[in-house]
Design an enzyme around this catalytic site. Structure first.
Site, PDB file in Angstrom:
ATOM      1  N   ASP A   1       3.708   2.991   6.924  1.00  0.00           N
ATOM      2  CA  ASP A   1       2.913   2.667   8.113  1.00  0.00           C
ATOM      3  C   ASP A   1       3.733   1.992   9.192  1.00  0.00           C
ATOM      4  OD1 ASP A   1       3.214   0.102   6.713  1.00  0.00           O
ATOM      5  OD2 ASP A   1       1.759  -0.642   8.159  1.00  0.00           O
TER       6      ASP A   1
ATOM      7  N   GLU B   1       7.981   2.747  -5.832  1.00  0.00           N
ATOM      8  CA  GLU B   1       8.066   2.231  -4.457  1.00  0.00           C
ATOM      9  C   GLU B   1       8.163   3.380  -3.466  1.00  0.00           C
ATOM     10  OE1 GLU B   1       7.699  -0.077  -2.504  1.00  0.00           O
ATOM     11  OE2 GLU B   1       8.479  -2.011  -3.153  1.00  0.00           O
ATOM     12  N   ASP B   2       7.647   3.161  -2.269  1.00  0.00           N
ATOM     13  CA  ASP B   2       7.816   4.156  -1.210  1.00  0.00           C
ATOM     14  C   ASP B   2       9.176   3.992  -0.537  1.00  0.00           C
ATOM     15  OD1 ASP B   2       6.753   1.694  -0.408  1.00  0.00           O
ATOM     16  OD2 ASP B   2       6.119   2.481   1.514  1.00  0.00           O
TER      17      ASP B   2
ATOM     18  N   PHE C   1      12.919   3.473  11.789  1.00  0.00           N
ATOM     19  CA  PHE C   1      11.604   3.077  11.297  1.00  0.00           C
ATOM     20  C   PHE C   1      10.832   4.334  10.909  1.00  0.00           C
ATOM     21  CE2 PHE C   1       7.457   1.317  10.987  1.00  0.00           C
ATOM     22  CZ  PHE C   1       7.694   0.023  10.539  1.00  0.00           C
ATOM     23  N   LEU C   2      10.429   4.389   9.620  1.00  0.00           N
ATOM     24  CA  LEU C   2       9.779   5.600   9.102  1.00  0.00           C
ATOM     25  C   LEU C   2       8.283   5.399   8.935  1.00  0.00           C
ATOM     26  CD1 LEU C   2      12.320   6.645   6.324  1.00  0.00           C
ATOM     27  CD2 LEU C   2      12.344   7.168   8.768  1.00  0.00           C
TER      28      LEU C   2
ATOM     29  N   LYS D   1       0.804  -1.203   0.000  1.00  0.00           N
ATOM     30  CA  LYS D   1       0.000   0.000   0.000  1.00  0.00           C
ATOM     31  C   LYS D   1       0.845   1.264   0.000  1.00  0.00           C
ATOM     32  CE  LYS D   1      -3.424  -2.060   3.119  1.00  0.00           C
ATOM     33  NZ  LYS D   1      -4.083  -1.876   4.443  1.00  0.00           N
ATOM     34  N   GLY D   2       2.095   1.113   0.447  1.00  0.00           N
ATOM     35  CA  GLY D   2       2.912   2.268   0.796  1.00  0.00           C
ATOM     36  C   GLY D   2       3.072   3.345  -0.267  1.00  0.00           C
TER      37      GLY D   2
ATOM     38  N   ARG E   1      -0.150   6.122   7.937  1.00  0.00           N
ATOM     39  CA  ARG E   1       0.005   6.292   6.485  1.00  0.00           C
ATOM     40  C   ARG E   1      -0.508   7.661   6.043  1.00  0.00           C
ATOM     41  NH1 ARG E   1       1.199   1.264   4.107  1.00  0.00           N
ATOM     42  NH2 ARG E   1       0.148  -0.516   5.025  1.00  0.00           N
TER      43      ARG E   1
ATOM     44  N   ASP F   1      14.282  -1.243   1.369  1.00  0.00           N
ATOM     45  CA  ASP F   1      14.905  -1.500   2.668  1.00  0.00           C
ATOM     46  C   ASP F   1      15.911  -2.646   2.474  1.00  0.00           C
ATOM     47  OD1 ASP F   1      15.115  -2.689   5.378  1.00  0.00           O
ATOM     48  OD2 ASP F   1      13.580  -1.273   5.935  1.00  0.00           O
TER      49      ASP F   1
ATOM     50  N   LYS G   1      16.972   2.903   2.028  1.00  0.00           N
ATOM     51  CA  LYS G   1      17.672   2.664   3.296  1.00  0.00           C
ATOM     52  C   LYS G   1      18.813   1.679   3.022  1.00  0.00           C
ATOM     53  CE  LYS G   1      14.768   2.290   6.934  1.00  0.00           C
ATOM     54  NZ  LYS G   1      13.891   1.541   7.878  1.00  0.00           N
TER      55      LYS G   1
HETATM   56  C1  PRP Z   1       7.279  -2.000   2.304  1.00  0.00           C
HETATM   57  C2  PRP Z   1       7.578  -1.126   1.104  1.00  0.00           C
HETATM   58  C3  PRP Z   1       8.297  -2.022   0.165  1.00  0.00           C
HETATM   59  C4  PRP Z   1       8.966  -3.021   1.085  1.00  0.00           C
HETATM   60  C5  PRP Z   1      10.421  -2.704   1.179  1.00  0.00           C
HETATM   61  O1  PRP Z   1       6.082  -2.651   2.079  1.00  0.00           O
HETATM   62  O2  PRP Z   1       6.418  -0.599   0.527  1.00  0.00           O
HETATM   63  O3  PRP Z   1       7.422  -2.673  -0.712  1.00  0.00           O
HETATM   64  O4  PRP Z   1       8.371  -2.902   2.361  1.00  0.00           O
HETATM   65  O5  PRP Z   1      11.071  -3.570   2.051  1.00  0.00           O
HETATM   66  P1  PRP Z   1      12.269  -4.527   1.631  1.00  0.00           P
HETATM   67  O6  PRP Z   1      13.199  -3.715   0.790  1.00  0.00           O
HETATM   68  O7  PRP Z   1      12.896  -4.889   2.951  1.00  0.00           O
HETATM   69  O8  PRP Z   1      11.710  -5.694   0.942  1.00  0.00           O
HETATM   70  P2  PRP Z   1       5.298  -3.462   3.220  1.00  0.00           P
HETATM   71  O9  PRP Z   1       5.559  -4.912   3.064  1.00  0.00           O
HETATM   72  O10 PRP Z   1       5.608  -2.839   4.555  1.00  0.00           O
HETATM   73  O11 PRP Z   1       3.788  -3.234   2.833  1.00  0.00           O
HETATM   74  P3  PRP Z   1       2.924  -1.881   2.750  1.00  0.00           P
HETATM   75  O12 PRP Z   1       3.501  -1.083   1.603  1.00  0.00           O
HETATM   76  O13 PRP Z   1       1.545  -2.359   2.494  1.00  0.00           O
HETATM   77  O14 PRP Z   1       3.083  -1.155   4.064  1.00  0.00           O
END
Ligand code: PRP
Length: 179
Positions: A159, A99-100, A152-153, A43-44, A165, A103, A131
């Site tokens: 979220d 992507e948001d 943690f952002l 969703k991010g 969010r 990580d 990150k």
């Molecule tokens: C977050 C973000 C990326 C992913 C990055 O999504 O939107 O898709 O994590 O993390 P990584 O590089 O460690 O794989 P999340 O799974 O938290 O879902 P959301 O967007 O619905 O919050």
């Protein structure tokens, strides 16, 4: 969950707006007239996508993909699934993933492999935040907003346990948070 989480602002909305404008200008330079397919990762990315495409003054298509990786925790499980895929044909398209945050890179790396198998004409990545200190798999980010510390952002689509969010700024979540 225990104590009240504390938020420390990392990027104000005006800084985010300026960065999204810069990214839009870069993307416009590369994609104008190419009818790209922008795929947001739910969703991010929803808020970033909404602001970004309003600054792109040329024909494009918007899709979303829903992956599962984190569940309720802060750590990625490493098990990634496509929960809802893009409905549009990817084959032959100029695809830009939105992507948001990148990580560990596990999610994005999985997604890029998944999309590459569908034979797009091109495949690039735009991430609002990166990150790099947490990276487990190398990921090339073609259009990057901010490099962020290992905190943690939340906010602007990001979220913590589905909260925050909706905040217009990006914050570091501090405090004694338990699951
Ligand atoms: C977050 C973000 C990326 C992913 C990055 O999504 O939107 O898709 O994590 O993390 P990584 O590089 O460690 O794989 P999340 O799974 O938290 O879902 P959301 O967007 O619905 O919050």
């Amino acid at each position: 969950m225990s104590s009240q989480p504390k938020l420390h602002t990392l990027f104000r909305r005006d800084e985010i707006e300026a960065t999204v404008k810069r990214l839009a200008a870069e993307i416009r330079g590369d994609y104008y007239g190419k009818y790209p397919l922008l795929i947001g990762v739910l969703k991010g990315s929803f808020m970033f996508m909404a602001d970004l495409i309003r600054l792109l003054d040329f024909p494009l298509e918007v899709e979303f993909i829903r992956l599962s990786s984190y569940g309720r925790g802060r750590q990625t499980s490493g098990r990634i699934k496509v929960v809802q895929g893009p409905r549009s044909e990817v084959k032959g398209r100029e695809v830009l993933v939105i992507e948001d945050i990148v990580d560990t890179g596990l999610t994005t790396s999985f997604l890029l492999d998944y999309l590459r198998k569908k034979k797009p004409a091109s495949l690039k990545l735009c991430a609002l935040t990166d990150k790099p200190s947490r990276r487990r798999i190398p990921v090339t980010i073609d259009y990057l907003g901010f490099t962020v510390p290992d905190k943690f952002l939340v906010g602007y689509g990001l979220d913590w346990d589905e909260r925050f969010r909706n905040l217009p700024d990006i914050h570091v979540l501090e405090g004694d948070i338990h699951f």
